[in-house]
Structures are given as C-alpha cells and as structure tokens.
Design a protein around this motif. Structure first.
Motif, PDB file in Angstrom:
ATOM      1  N   GLY A 206      -4.974   5.098   3.089  1.00 37.67           N
ATOM      2  CA  GLY A 206      -5.656   6.366   2.878  1.00 37.67           C
ATOM      3  C   GLY A 206      -4.706   7.522   3.053  1.00 37.67           C
ATOM      4  O   GLY A 206      -3.576   7.386   3.526  1.00 37.67           O
ATOM      5  N   LEU A 207      -5.169   8.693   2.651  1.00 38.07           N
ATOM      6  CA  LEU A 207      -4.387   9.917   2.748  1.00 38.07           C
ATOM      7  C   LEU A 207      -5.230  10.987   3.405  1.00 38.07           C
ATOM      8  O   LEU A 207      -6.386  11.205   3.017  1.00 38.07           O
ATOM      9  N   ARG A 208      -4.660  11.648   4.410  1.00 36.04           N
ATOM     10  CA  ARG A 208      -5.307  12.798   5.042  1.00 36.04           C
ATOM     11  C   ARG A 208      -4.485  14.047   4.750  1.00 36.04           C
ATOM     12  O   ARG A 208      -3.275  14.073   4.987  1.00 36.04           O
ATOM     13  N   LEU A 209      -5.169  15.068   4.244  1.00 41.55           N
ATOM     14  CA  LEU A 209      -4.544  16.344   3.939  1.00 41.55           C
ATOM     15  C   LEU A 209      -5.180  17.437   4.786  1.00 41.55           C
ATOM     16  O   LEU A 209      -6.409  17.541   4.839  1.00 41.55           O
ATOM     17  N   SER A 210      -4.357  18.258   5.414  1.00 38.99           N
ATOM     18  CA  SER A 210      -4.831  19.424   6.147  1.00 38.99           C
ATOM     19  C   SER A 210      -4.194  20.654   5.518  1.00 38.99           C
ATOM     20  O   SER A 210      -2.968  20.763   5.440  1.00 38.99           O
ATOM     21  N   VAL A 211      -5.044  21.578   5.055  1.00 34.67           N
ATOM     22  CA  VAL A 211      -4.571  22.775   4.367  1.00 34.67           C
ATOM     23  C   VAL A 211      -4.837  23.978   5.260  1.00 34.67           C
ATOM     24  O   VAL A 211      -5.995  24.306   5.536  1.00 34.67           O
ATOM     25  N   PRO A 212      -3.787  24.665   5.723  1.00 32.11           N
ATOM     26  CA  PRO A 212      -3.977  25.832   6.580  1.00 32.11           C
ATOM     27  C   PRO A 212      -4.261  27.083   5.758  1.00 32.11           C
ATOM     28  O   PRO A 212      -4.070  27.110   4.542  1.00 32.11           O
TER      29      PRO A 212
ATOM     30  N   TRP B 125       0.081   9.735   4.908  1.00 31.13           N
ATOM     31  CA  TRP B 125      -0.306   8.465   4.302  1.00 31.13           C
ATOM     32  C   TRP B 125      -0.452   7.451   5.434  1.00 31.13           C
ATOM     33  O   TRP B 125       0.494   7.220   6.207  1.00 31.13           O
ATOM     34  N   LEU B 126      -1.611   6.848   5.526  1.00 31.64           N
ATOM     35  CA  LEU B 126      -1.925   6.010   6.678  1.00 31.64           C
ATOM     36  C   LEU B 126      -2.286   4.599   6.241  1.00 31.64           C
ATOM     37  O   LEU B 126      -3.005   4.391   5.248  1.00 31.64           O
ATOM     38  N   ASP B 127      -1.790   3.633   6.996  1.00 32.69           N
ATOM     39  CA  ASP B 127      -2.048   2.213   6.759  1.00 32.69           C
ATOM     40  C   ASP B 127      -3.267   1.793   7.576  1.00 32.69           C
ATOM     41  O   ASP B 127      -3.215   1.758   8.807  1.00 32.69           O
ATOM     42  N   ALA B 128      -4.359   1.485   6.898  1.00 30.70           N
ATOM     43  CA  ALA B 128      -5.609   1.158   7.587  1.00 30.70           C
ATOM     44  C   ALA B 128      -5.584  -0.220   8.227  1.00 30.70           C
ATOM     45  O   ALA B 128      -6.536  -0.593   8.920  1.00 30.70           O
ATOM     46  N   LEU B 129      -4.518  -1.003   7.995  1.00 31.33           N
ATOM     47  CA  LEU B 129      -4.401  -2.296   8.667  1.00 31.33           C
ATOM     48  C   LEU B 129      -3.722  -2.165  10.028  1.00 31.33           C
ATOM     49  O   LEU B 129      -3.724  -3.120  10.810  1.00 31.33           O
TER      50      LEU B 129
ATOM     51  N   LEU C 183      -6.978   7.701  10.470  1.00 34.54           N
ATOM     52  CA  LEU C 183      -7.536   7.876   9.134  1.00 34.54           C
ATOM     53  C   LEU C 183      -9.028   8.176   9.191  1.00 34.54           C
ATOM     54  O   LEU C 183      -9.530   9.057   8.484  1.00 34.54           O
ATOM     55  N   PHE C 184      -9.761   7.467  10.050  1.00 36.53           N
ATOM     56  CA  PHE C 184     -11.216   7.614  10.105  1.00 36.53           C
ATOM     57  C   PHE C 184     -11.680   8.603  11.174  1.00 36.53           C
ATOM     58  O   PHE C 184     -12.895   8.789  11.346  1.00 36.53           O
ATOM     59  N   ALA C 185     -10.760   9.250  11.868  1.00 36.08           N
ATOM     60  CA  ALA C 185     -11.118  10.157  12.951  1.00 36.08           C
ATOM     61  C   ALA C 185     -12.020  11.291  12.452  1.00 36.08           C
ATOM     62  O   ALA C 185     -11.730  11.944  11.454  1.00 36.08           O
TER      63      ALA C 185
ATOM     64  N   PRO D 288       0.792  -1.230   0.000  1.00 36.31           N
ATOM     65  CA  PRO D 288       0.000   0.000   0.000  1.00 36.31           C
ATOM     66  C   PRO D 288       0.821   1.275   0.000  1.00 36.31           C
ATOM     67  O   PRO D 288       0.374   2.283  -0.519  1.00 36.31           O
ATOM     68  N   LEU D 289       2.011   1.270   0.570  1.00 41.71           N
ATOM     69  CA  LEU D 289       2.752   2.514   0.721  1.00 41.71           C
ATOM     70  C   LEU D 289       4.061   2.522  -0.059  1.00 41.71           C
ATOM     71  O   LEU D 289       5.024   3.178   0.318  1.00 41.71           O
ATOM     72  N   ASP D 290       4.135   1.798  -1.197  1.00 44.11           N
ATOM     73  CA  ASP D 290       5.403   1.724  -1.933  1.00 44.11           C
ATOM     74  C   ASP D 290       5.459   2.672  -3.124  1.00 44.11           C
ATOM     75  O   ASP D 290       6.285   2.519  -4.008  1.00 44.11           O
ATOM     76  N   GLY D 291       4.584   3.656  -3.150  1.00 43.83           N
ATOM     77  CA  GLY D 291       4.519   4.577  -4.280  1.00 43.83           C
ATOM     78  C   GLY D 291       3.229   4.423  -5.049  1.00 43.83           C
ATOM     79  O   GLY D 291       2.874   5.284  -5.860  1.00 43.83           O
ATOM     80  N   SER D 292       2.505   3.326  -4.847  1.00 48.04           N
ATOM     81  CA  SER D 292       1.177   3.201  -5.410  1.00 48.04           C
ATOM     82  C   SER D 292       0.210   3.918  -4.474  1.00 48.04           C
ATOM     83  O   SER D 292       0.582   4.433  -3.430  1.00 48.04           O
TER      84      SER D 292
END
Length: 417
Positions: A114-120, A76-80, A88-90, A52-56
C-alpha cells in the motif's frame, strides 16, 4: 506466527463465517460480484508476478508544467511486514457489516502492499503556487491483488491528483486476467481541497472492484471525475462522509461500455449543516452491455441547509444494452434543498442533423457530440478556476477521444430494450 499473518487469516475466517455478498443485497442486486474465492485466489508458480515494491504497484509521476511534490510524505509499505502493516492501516475504520463489508474483509485477507500520502498545507496556499500536483499510476503485479491507497490532506492543503489504472501493454506486462480489489481512504482536513481525476481502463477479461472512502471536515471540498470502461466485472464504489460544516463533494462519472459490465455507486452521508453534494453520471453503452448507475444520499438530522443534486443519464448507442439508473434520497431533516432525476434516451437527433449538414459522416458526427457531452459532465465536477485547466489538458492528450471511438459502433439504428 507474526501479527500480519494472523490478521490476514482472521479476515479469511471472518469471510467464511459471515459469507460473501448476499444475492438479496440492494446495492449489488443488478450486477452481483464474482464469488469470494476469486478475490482471495492464490497464484500458480508460473503466473506473472512481481515483488510488491520493485516498481509495480503505485508509482508517483511528475505532472508537467506544475509545482511538484514538495513537502508530500509518500510511504510505500509492505503489508506482510507486521510493523509496516500496522502503519498502513493506522487510523482506518475496522470493517463493519455493511453491504460492501465482504470486499473489505477480502482486502484485509489479501493486501500485500500500500501507499500512504500526507499532503501538507503549502505556503501561498491561496494561489496556484500553493497547490500540490500529483500523478499516481497503479501497475498490476499479480493476477489477484488487493492494493491500498491512503491520502491525508492537512487543514488548508490543496491538491490536484490524477490517478490512472490502465493495463500495461509492453513486453513485460502481465497478459493474464487481473482480479483487483482496491481500497482507497481519503481524509480532507478543515478547508482542504482535492481535485481528483480517476481513469479506470481495465482489460476486457479483468475483474475490478475499486472502493473510495472519503471523509471531509469543516469547509473541505472534494471533486472527483471518473472515467471508467467496461470489463468482465467492474465496480466503482464511492462512499463520502460530509461530517464538517460547509463540506462540499462533487462526483461526475463517465461510463463507457461496449458489451460488458460497469457498476458505479456513489453513497453520500451528509452529517453537518450547509453541506453540499452533487452527483452526475453519464452512461454510454452499446451491444449487450450491462451498466448500473446508483446514487444514494442520506441527509441526517441536523443537516440544516444541506443541498443535494443527483442527475443520472443513460444513452444506448447501438444494440440492446441494459442501463439501470437509480437516484435515491433519504431526507431526515426539513430545512434542505434536494433534487434528483434520471433520463434514458438516444443521442439528440437535431444535433446529429446539424453535424451531418456540415459535411461530417455519421460516425464522426456521433463521436463529436459524445465528446462534447462527456466534457460537459466531467467539467461540472472537476474544472475549477484553481486547477489550471487540468481537465482540458487531459482531454488534449487524446485519451478520451480514443476511448469513445473504440466504444462507438456503426450500427445505424438503436433498438430500445
């Protein structure tokens, strides 16, 4: 058993108990989705997969000539992993019992990354220098996958986001059909602005379901322009909640189908005064394509001076495509302005005539007219003074021209059916 695994098993059990999308579902009546087991399938050992986190999965790419990603928090978060899954689901809503709930439960059962983005809010946010430019690309890493994207714009933040979903064609790309159940959650704080260009171009044999959930606070502005091409099954579903006074949402869709399926659904819930919703969808179809454009807007009690516009258009280019245009308004307040409409018909004959008079062959003439119509629809949603010509720059890259040419057929006459 760790908590992540327990949550995934609980989601599968919920699906078994409550069942998949009903055939009587109003939202999915015209294009029923594939059964649940196709969204929960297991991959054989020889299937093309990547860690999941190798560039894909999700990658952030620079947008040339614009301010970068300074200040953006990307995780980048590992849901496992139990802790990362919790992060990720917070703050996201628990799956309910709506018509699309089975997709959400299937996603919870399979989601592995999954990916979480926070934009200030940046300094100088009232100028172009205060706008954050992001390009997100998703690369499939498994034949059956459930990616997650969470975006949070702080109060006053401004962002231009290009999000692309195109199948890789390199030697190391997965050549199998992909079944993808994407869930994206977007929150815009007070006064935040997001310009969102989404490109979804699956392979012909793929099965895609993209769900974008957006929540807007006071004065927030969300503008989305979607370009989607056909697949064995292709669903684009947007759910927008205008919960803040003066919140504004625009959606434009360009759907290109040459013989298969696309289903775009835009559901808007207007819950506050002086909110605005604009939905415009243009469908170009040929052959035996089946396309549904569904716009549903609910104006809740207390939504004084709400303003709603829905415009759905379908154009058969050749063959006997099935085009279904479904505008719908649910108005529960008196002091509002609302209009909707749907049209279905061929390309304008006068425009074709004048183009041919200038020496263009019919295929070229039709392509130019369609490009102009597509640009007009998308620009009414996306092209704003503060985006520095995002749509124009993308069009200059030739992607849309190539997509339209691939979907044009040379049949001289359209049979209406």
């Amino acid at each position: 058993m760790d908590s992540a695994r327990a949550q995934m098993l609980a989601a599968r059990e919920h699906l078994q108990q409550h069942g998949w999308v009903s055939r009587r579902s109003e939202a999915f009546h015209h294009l029923p989705p594939p059964p649940a087991d196709q969204w929960l399938g297991t991959q054989p050992q020889d299937a093309c997969q990547a860690a999941p986190l190798d560039g894909s999965g999700w990658t952030l790419q620079p947008v040339g000539g614009h301010p970068g990603q300074g200040g953006v928090d990307a995780r980048w978060l590992d849901a496992l992993d139990p802790a990362q899954r919790s992060a990720l689901f917070a703050g996201l809503p628990v799956p309910g019992d709506g018509e699309d709930a089975p997709f959400v439960w299937a996603h919870r059962a399979l989601c592995r990354q999954g990916l979480r983005l926070s934009v200030p809010a940046a300094a100088g946010r009232d100028t172009a220098e205060g706008t954050v430019w992001l390009h997100l690309h998703h690369r499939s890493h498994s034949p059956v996958e459930a990616p997650m994207l969470v975006i949070d714009l702080a109060a006053g933040a401004r962002c231009v986001l290009v999000e692309t979903h195109e199948r890789d064609t390199g030697a190391d790309a997965c050549q199998q059909a992909v079944t993808q159940n994407l869930q994206a959650h977007i929150h815009l704080g007070t006064g935040a602005q997001l310009q969102h260009l989404r490109i979804a171009a699956p392979a012909a044999q793929d099965q895609l379901a993209h769900h974008v959930h957006a929540v807007l606070d006071d004065g927030a502005q969300y503008s989305q322009a979607l370009v989607a091409t056909e697949a064995a099954y292709h669903l684009q579903r947007n759910t927008v909640q205008l919960r803040g006074k003066g919140a504004h949402a625009r959606h434009a869709g360009l759907l290109l189908a040459g013989g298969q399926q696309i289903d775009q659904q835009v559901y808007t819930d207007m819950r506050a005064p002086q909110t605005t919703s604009q939905v415009e969808i243009l469908t170009l179809a040929s052959g035996k394509a089946r396309v549904v454009a569904n716009a549903y807007t609910r104006i809740a009690p207390g939504s004084t001076d709400a303003d709603v516009h829905q415009r759905l258009s379908g154009i058969p280019l050749s063959g006997q495509p099935r085009l279904i245009m479904r505008p719908h308004l649910e108005i529960l307040h008196d002091q509002v302005q609302a209009e909707h409409g749907a049209t279905w018909g061929a390309l304008p004959e006068d425009a074709l005539f004048y183009a041919r008079q200038r020496g263009l062959d019919e295929v070229t003439a039709r392509a130019l007219i369609i490009q102009g119509m597509a640009h007009a629809v998308l620009s009414r949603s996306l092209e704003q003074p503060e985006d520095n010509g995002l749509l124009s720059q993308w069009l200059e890259g030739g992607w849309l021209v190539g997509a339209i040419e691939r979907h044009l057929q040379t049949m001289p006459e359209v049979t209406h059916g």
